[in-house]
Enzyme design. Structure first.
Site, mmCIF file in Angstrom:
data_model
loop_
_atom_site.group_PDB
_atom_site.id
_atom_site.type_symbol
_atom_site.label_atom_id
_atom_site.label_comp_id
_atom_site.label_asym_id
_atom_site.label_seq_id
_atom_site.Cartn_x
_atom_site.Cartn_y
_atom_site.Cartn_z
ATOM 1 N N ARG A 267 0.841 -1.210 0.000
ATOM 2 C CA ARG A 267 0.000 0.000 0.000
ATOM 3 C C ARG A 267 0.871 1.252 0.000
ATOM 4 N NH1 ARG A 267 -4.057 -2.216 4.790
ATOM 5 N NH2 ARG A 267 -5.387 -3.515 3.451
ATOM 6 N N GLN A 303 -9.861 30.219 -18.877
ATOM 7 C CA GLN A 303 -9.794 30.099 -17.413
ATOM 8 C C GLN A 303 -10.241 28.735 -16.900
ATOM 9 O OE1 GLN A 303 -11.941 33.335 -15.639
ATOM 10 N NE2 GLN A 303 -10.335 34.822 -16.093
ATOM 11 N N GLU A 387 -5.745 -3.908 -2.743
ATOM 12 C CA GLU A 387 -4.935 -3.524 -1.564
ATOM 13 C C GLU A 387 -5.788 -2.786 -0.537
ATOM 14 O OE1 GLU A 387 -1.964 -4.264 -0.789
ATOM 15 O OE2 GLU A 387 -0.904 -4.809 -2.640
HETATM 16 P P1 TGC Z 1 -8.018 -7.062 13.029
HETATM 17 O O1 TGC Z 1 -8.790 -7.847 14.058
HETATM 18 O O2 TGC Z 1 -8.013 -5.568 13.096
HETATM 19 O O3 TGC Z 1 -6.478 -7.546 13.037
HETATM 20 C C1 TGC Z 1 -6.120 -8.898 12.999
HETATM 21 C C2 TGC Z 1 -4.636 -8.968 13.346
HETATM 22 O O4 TGC Z 1 -3.881 -8.309 12.324
HETATM 23 C C3 TGC Z 1 -3.177 -7.186 12.883
HETATM 24 N N1 TGC Z 1 -3.261 -6.108 11.882
HETATM 25 C C4 TGC Z 1 -2.200 -5.687 11.195
HETATM 26 N N2 TGC Z 1 -0.920 -6.056 11.253
HETATM 27 C C5 TGC Z 1 -0.077 -5.445 10.413
HETATM 28 N N3 TGC Z 1 -0.478 -4.506 9.538
HETATM 29 C C6 TGC Z 1 -1.772 -4.121 9.455
HETATM 30 N N4 TGC Z 1 -2.141 -3.205 8.545
HETATM 31 C C7 TGC Z 1 -2.697 -4.715 10.303
HETATM 32 N N5 TGC Z 1 -4.034 -4.596 10.499
HETATM 33 C C8 TGC Z 1 -4.363 -5.452 11.461
HETATM 34 C C9 TGC Z 1 -3.897 -6.861 14.163
HETATM 35 O O5 TGC Z 1 -3.046 -6.197 15.051
HETATM 36 C C10 TGC Z 1 -4.285 -8.243 14.642
HETATM 37 O O6 TGC Z 1 -3.120 -8.853 15.169
HETATM 38 P P2 TGC Z 1 -3.219 -9.888 16.403
HETATM 39 O O7 TGC Z 1 -1.809 -10.231 16.728
HETATM 40 O O8 TGC Z 1 -3.919 -9.142 17.500
HETATM 41 O O9 TGC Z 1 -4.019 -11.046 15.885
HETATM 42 O O10 TGC Z 1 -8.467 -7.547 11.599
HETATM 43 P P3 TGC Z 1 -9.904 -7.512 10.941
HETATM 44 O O11 TGC Z 1 -10.319 -8.893 10.672
HETATM 45 O O12 TGC Z 1 -10.837 -6.645 11.740
HETATM 46 O O13 TGC Z 1 -9.599 -6.815 9.514
HETATM 47 C C11 TGC Z 1 -9.128 -5.550 9.428
HETATM 48 C C12 TGC Z 1 -9.208 -5.028 7.966
HETATM 49 C C13 TGC Z 1 -10.630 -4.961 7.455
HETATM 50 C C14 TGC Z 1 -8.625 -3.644 8.024
HETATM 51 C C15 TGC Z 1 -8.360 -5.957 7.049
HETATM 52 O O14 TGC Z 1 -8.948 -7.186 6.909
HETATM 53 C C16 TGC Z 1 -8.126 -5.348 5.692
HETATM 54 O O15 TGC Z 1 -7.200 -4.573 5.509
HETATM 55 N N6 TGC Z 1 -8.963 -5.712 4.654
HETATM 56 C C17 TGC Z 1 -8.696 -5.314 3.292
HETATM 57 C C18 TGC Z 1 -8.221 -6.531 2.503
HETATM 58 C C19 TGC Z 1 -7.138 -6.189 1.545
HETATM 59 O O16 TGC Z 1 -6.518 -5.122 1.566
HETATM 60 N N7 TGC Z 1 -6.821 -7.118 0.669
HETATM 61 C C20 TGC Z 1 -5.739 -6.953 -0.245
HETATM 62 C C21 TGC Z 1 -5.427 -8.251 -0.935
HETATM 63 S S1 TGC Z 1 -3.846 -8.235 -1.750
HETATM 64 C C22 TGC Z 1 -4.075 -7.256 -3.096
HETATM 65 O O17 TGC Z 1 -5.060 -6.627 -3.304
HETATM 66 C C23 TGC Z 1 -2.925 -7.207 -4.001
HETATM 67 S S2 TGC Z 1 -3.117 -6.213 -5.399
HETATM 68 C C24 TGC Z 1 -1.498 -6.199 -5.827
HETATM 69 C C25 TGC Z 1 -1.151 -5.502 -7.065
HETATM 70 O O18 TGC Z 1 -1.444 -6.013 -8.173
HETATM 71 O O19 TGC Z 1 -0.470 -4.454 -6.952
HETATM 72 P P1 FAD Z 2 -15.831 -6.675 -1.514
HETATM 73 O O1 FAD Z 2 -15.034 -6.915 -0.288
HETATM 74 O O2 FAD Z 2 -16.931 -7.615 -1.821
HETATM 75 O O3 FAD Z 2 -16.387 -5.184 -1.446
HETATM 76 C C1 FAD Z 2 -17.493 -4.731 -2.232
HETATM 77 C C2 FAD Z 2 -17.844 -3.311 -1.768
HETATM 78 O O4 FAD Z 2 -18.287 -3.363 -0.416
HETATM 79 C C3 FAD Z 2 -16.636 -2.373 -1.791
HETATM 80 O O5 FAD Z 2 -17.034 -1.108 -2.215
HETATM 81 C C4 FAD Z 2 -16.203 -2.316 -0.337
HETATM 82 O O6 FAD Z 2 -15.548 -1.101 0.008
HETATM 83 C C5 FAD Z 2 -17.543 -2.446 0.377
HETATM 84 N N1 FAD Z 2 -17.408 -2.981 1.742
HETATM 85 C C6 FAD Z 2 -16.942 -4.204 2.114
HETATM 86 N N2 FAD Z 2 -16.949 -4.320 3.454
HETATM 87 C C7 FAD Z 2 -17.396 -3.146 3.936
HETATM 88 C C8 FAD Z 2 -17.606 -2.615 5.260
HETATM 89 N N3 FAD Z 2 -17.323 -3.326 6.354
HETATM 90 N N4 FAD Z 2 -18.088 -1.363 5.372
HETATM 91 C C9 FAD Z 2 -18.345 -0.608 4.293
HETATM 92 N N5 FAD Z 2 -18.165 -1.045 3.017
HETATM 93 C C10 FAD Z 2 -17.701 -2.296 2.855
HETATM 94 N N6 FAD Z 2 -5.941 -9.976 -3.981
HETATM 95 C C11 FAD Z 2 -4.907 -10.761 -3.608
HETATM 96 O O7 FAD Z 2 -4.950 -11.436 -2.572
HETATM 97 N N7 FAD Z 2 -3.776 -10.823 -4.372
HETATM 98 C C12 FAD Z 2 -3.637 -10.125 -5.527
HETATM 99 O O8 FAD Z 2 -2.580 -10.186 -6.179
HETATM 100 C C13 FAD Z 2 -4.730 -9.312 -5.948
HETATM 101 N N8 FAD Z 2 -4.661 -8.653 -7.151
HETATM 102 C C14 FAD Z 2 -5.797 -8.040 -7.627
HETATM 103 C C15 FAD Z 2 -5.807 -7.565 -8.952
HETATM 104 C C16 FAD Z 2 -6.965 -6.997 -9.468
HETATM 105 C C17 FAD Z 2 -6.997 -6.564 -10.899
HETATM 106 C C18 FAD Z 2 -8.112 -6.845 -8.648
HETATM 107 C C19 FAD Z 2 -9.356 -6.206 -9.171
HETATM 108 C C20 FAD Z 2 -8.093 -7.293 -7.343
HETATM 109 C C21 FAD Z 2 -6.952 -7.918 -6.825
HETATM 110 N N9 FAD Z 2 -6.945 -8.492 -5.544
HETATM 111 C C22 FAD Z 2 -5.884 -9.256 -5.130
HETATM 112 C C23 FAD Z 2 -8.171 -8.489 -4.738
HETATM 113 C C24 FAD Z 2 -8.487 -7.157 -4.066
HETATM 114 O O9 FAD Z 2 -7.659 -6.935 -2.969
HETATM 115 C C25 FAD Z 2 -9.963 -7.184 -3.678
HETATM 116 O O10 FAD Z 2 -10.692 -7.030 -4.869
HETATM 117 C C26 FAD Z 2 -10.323 -6.094 -2.682
HETATM 118 O O11 FAD Z 2 -9.711 -6.334 -1.428
HETATM 119 C C27 FAD Z 2 -11.844 -5.969 -2.488
HETATM 120 O O12 FAD Z 2 -12.442 -7.216 -2.306
HETATM 121 P P2 FAD Z 2 -13.747 -7.616 -3.193
HETATM 122 O O13 FAD Z 2 -13.397 -7.367 -4.612
HETATM 123 O O14 FAD Z 2 -14.128 -8.980 -2.794
HETATM 124 O O15 FAD Z 2 -14.845 -6.570 -2.779
#
Ligand code: TGC
Ligand code: FAD
Length: 408
Positions: A267, A303, A387
């Site tokens: 991120r 503008q 992310e």
């Molecule tokens: P929560 O109960 O708050 O925390 C669980 C445990 O995790 C720790 N923690 C963290 N540690 C390090 N960095 C952070 N940013 C952390 N956030 C939380 C926390 O301290 C706790 O640790 P422990 O030891 O007490 O167990 O977790 P939650 O279940 O309530 O979830 C929090 C939430 C919603 C913020 C998290 O699930 C989240 O960030 N969701 C978004 C998912 C996401 O970003 N997915 C990305 C997938 S990868 C991707 O998209 C790659 S794209 C790559 C590309 O092509 O560039």
């Molecule tokens: P959802 O979680 O189903 O969300 C749908 C909508 O609901 C969103 O607007 C969201 O903000 C909203 N929403 C969800 N929960 C809440 C809440 N509690 N309160 C308010 N609003 C909420 N993931 C990997 O692990 N590895 C990768 O390499 C990777 N690469 C990717 C590449 C591409 C091109 C794309 C599109 C995605 C990739 N991802 C990867 C996945 C990406 O991280 C997810 O798409 C993202 O985290 C959102 O999950 P979702 O698509 O299931 O949407």
């Protein structure tokens, strides 16, 4: 080829090579805050992007193909793991250097930056930070030099924003684990040699492991039909009784802090990268405003067009200052996850809004691939979502300042 649009009435068809006329923009002299090493790294990547990415990117995006040949070039310019120690195949530089490299790559295309951020932050980093010495020596040099391509499996079909409830799981089987489940939306998966995968064990604990391409029961179907990040390849990870040796499990982390720590790194890089995409859109809009004649004068003299350009450079400058400060904190290990969320959210939306305004400023030409703005705009729609979505990052800030969890 395109019709001359300089307002002279000369409608001859002139050939426009995919020449990259990008110029440096630094309204607040932020370069003075960077070191010689940062500037060298940035300029080397900028030159590479001009030579290797710009001339081909529109064609690859048009055909929805991934320019996989660029993986080697990315390795050669040090884009894989710039801040991982050199002895493990990284660049041995600081977090600011990592940031400027991501900015320049995304100036070329978000998908190219994605290739590098997944490899460095989501594959090399967890192996470096949580892996055994044997795992580090086995995988990192090959990932750093581009011999291996990696991917990161966290998201599942039913668990995107909420990966904590994932259902992909492992069961103990002596010297191995049996892995079952599926991951969705995985950047680079169809071309990856290895995948860093997060799965739940029989005690309910999230564990990280390295799954290798040739493991039986492991497949990576491609996801087609994307209108965004078309030059980046995306797929699934499917695990059907895959036998993963225990030696492949990352020994030094358990729980969600494992994958979420990797996301902090990625991120942070995205918050820099988005500025690159915004700068490219601004650069193109500024040049177009000086060249495009309507009502007998350059549109940049009106503008309303100046307002758009002035607001663009103002927002870019604010984002640059935000990320410079975050980079300074990251260099001393003090950037908090919530601070990173704020920068990712702010800078990506900033870039998307600039891309949309820049598209308008290019008029009809703005929807074509003669200019980079529509491609950036489409890409940024994904960057806003992956992310952690825009709204999830807002909720992270909300939780940080109130102490109250609005996710569930
Ligand atoms: P929560 O109960 O708050 O925390 C669980 C445990 O995790 C720790 N923690 C963290 N540690 C390090 N960095 C952070 N940013 C952390 N956030 C939380 C926390 O301290 C706790 O640790 P422990 O030891 O007490 O167990 O977790 P939650 O279940 O309530 O979830 C929090 C939430 C919603 C913020 C998290 O699930 C989240 O960030 N969701 C978004 C998912 C996401 O970003 N997915 C990305 C997938 S990868 C991707 O998209 C790659 S794209 C790559 C590309 O092509 O560039
Ligand atoms: P959802 O979680 O189903 O969300 C749908 C909508 O609901 C969103 O607007 C969201 O903000 C909203 N929403 C969800 N929960 C809440 C809440 N509690 N309160 C308010 N609003 C909420 N993931 C990997 O692990 N590895 C990768 O390499 C990777 N690469 C990717 C590449 C591409 C091109 C794309 C599109 C995605 C990739 N991802 C990867 C996945 C990406 O991280 C997810 O798409 C993202 O985290 C959102 O999950 P979702 O698509 O299931 O949407």
């Amino acid at each position: 080829m395109y019709t001359n649009n300089n307002g002279t009435g000369d409608h001859t068809i002139v050939k426009r090579a995919k020449e990259d006329r990008y110029q440096h923009h630094d309204y607040y002299n932020i370069d003075e805050l960077l070191t010689e090493e940062h500037l060298l790294a940035r300029d080397a990547v900028r030159t590479w992007v001009k030579q290797e990415v710009t001339p081909i990117i529109e064609e690859y995006a048009d055909k929805a193909q991934c320019p996989t040949h660029l993986f080697k070039g990315l390795a050669d310019i040090g884009a894989f793991g710039p801040s991982i120690p050199a002895e493990y195949g990284g660049g041995g530089m600081d977090e600011m250097a990592y940031g400027v490299i991501m900015q320049e790559l995304e100036r070329g295309d978000s998908g190219i930056r994605s290739m590098a951020s997944v490899q460095g932050s989501l594959v090399m980093y967890p192996i470096y930070r949580f892996g055994s010495e044997e795992q580090r020596r086995k995988y990192l040099p090959k990932l750093g030099n581009g011999e291996f391509i990696g991917c990161f499996g966290l998201t599942e079909p039913d668990y995107g924003s909420n990966p904590t409830d994932m259902i992909t799981n492992v069961k103990d089987d002596g010297d191995a684990y049996i892995l079952n489940g599926a991951k969705m939306w995985i950047t680079n998966s169809p071309v990856a040699d290895i995948a860093v995968v997060w799965a739940r064990d029989e005690q309910g604990i999230i564990r990280g492991m390295v799954v290798e391409r040739d493991m039986k029961g492991f497949s990576t179907p491609e996801i087609k039909g994307k209108w965004s990040l078309r030059a980046s390849i995306t797929g699934e990870l499917v695990f059907e009784d895959v036998r993963v040796p225990k030696a492949n499990v990352l020994p030094n982390v358990q729980g969600m802090k494992g994958p979420l720590s990797c996301l902090n790194k990625a991120r942070y890089g995205i918050a820099w990268g988005a500025i690159g995409a915004a700068l490219d859109c601004y650069d193109s809009a500024l040049r177009y405003s000086l060249e495009r004649i309507q009502f007998g004068r350059p549109i940049g003299q009106f503008q309303l067009q100046q307002k758009k350009l002035a607001e663009m450079i103002t927002e870019i400058t604010k984002a640059q200052l935000l990320i410079w400060r975050l980079g300074s904190l990251a260099n001393v290990g003090k950037a908090t996850p919530a601070q990173i969320s704020m920068a990712k959210r702010n800078n990506v939306m900033m870039a998307l809004e600039i891309a949309r305004e820049a598209r308008q400023m290019h008029g009809g030409m703005g929807i074509t691939n003669e200019y980079p703005v529509f491609r950036h705009m489409m890409n940024l729609e994904t960057v806003l979502t992956y992310e952690g979505t825009h709204d999830i990052h807002l909720l992270i800030t909300g939780m940080d300042i109130t102490g109250l969890n609005a996710f569930k």
